[in-house]
Design an enzyme around this catalytic site. Structure first.
Site, short mmCIF file in Angstrom:
data_model
loop_
_atom_site.label_atom_id
_atom_site.label_comp_id
_atom_site.label_asym_id
_atom_site.label_seq_id
_atom_site.Cartn_x
_atom_site.Cartn_y
_atom_site.Cartn_z
N ASP A 1 0.86 -1.27 0.02
CA ASP A 1 0.11 -0.03 -0.16
C ASP A 1 0.85 1.27 0.01
O ASP A 1 1.80 1.20 0.53
CB ASP A 1 -0.79 0.20 1.31
N ARG A 2 0.17 2.47 -0.56
CA ARG A 2 0.96 3.42 -0.71
C ARG A 2 1.45 4.13 0.79
O ARG A 2 2.41 4.65 1.02
CB ARG A 2 -0.03 4.68 -1.23
#
Length: 180
Positions: free
Chosen positions: A45-46
């Protein structure tokens, strides 16, 4: 010969080479990696940091990323609150999420790891303590570790993937890569 690259993905970087879907420019792998023909084996995930493996070998990519191969992934998670034995036992036996029960996991409380500073730093609330856990899972559902820690009452504040199978982040600084 298959090529394998270990990349320490910084916070805020997308686990893809292009950004489709945002009117503002977000950091992507292409801002850090100039190696033609390699693709991520899985995602991160970012708002998570840490180990991302990239390869030019489709079979290796599938072996790493596909849950049916049960490749272990170890995360270091800074969580809200002082996690206790009951919450750790729940993580170990598997928790039920909205998409079903998780597999069993390895979970333990650890001393704060010696990591690089996160940019931006996590929010700190003086009235709420935090602690670190190590969590090893063999699945890779969307935001799984964050959802697991929240399910046992300890939301994740910072998440660093440290290991995937035999590969580890040891010696790889944020934004850097190393041939595996």
């Amino acid at each position: 010969m298959a090529r394998l690259i270990l990349f320490n993905k910084p916070f805020g970087v997308l686990s893809q080479f292009t950004d489709r879907g945002s009117p503002t420019k977000r950091a992507t792998l292409s801002d850090y990696i100039d190696v033609p023909g390699v693709y991520p084996a899985g995602r991160l995930d970012r708002d998570s940091e840490g180990l991302l493996l990239l390869t030019d070998d489709g079979k290796l990519q599938a072996r790493i990323a596909d849950p049916k191969f049960k490749t272990a992934k170890t995360y270091l998670a800074q969580v809200e609150g002082e996690i206790g034995d009951e919450a750790l036992a729940s993580l170990r036996s598997g928790v039920t999420l909205n998409d079903g029960p998780t597999r069993t996991a390895e979970a333990e409380r650890i001393d704060p790891p010696d990591l690089w500073p996160r940019d931006p730093p996590i929010r700190v609330r003086k009235a709420i303590p935090d602690c670190w856990i190590s969590l090893t899972i063999t699945e890779g559902r969307n935001r799984q570790v964050r959802r697991m820690t929240a399910a046992v009452g300890h939301p994740t504040l910072r998440l660093v993937r440290w290991r995937i199978g035999e590969w580890t982040l040891d010696g790889v600084a944020p934004g850097e890569l190393r041939e595996g």
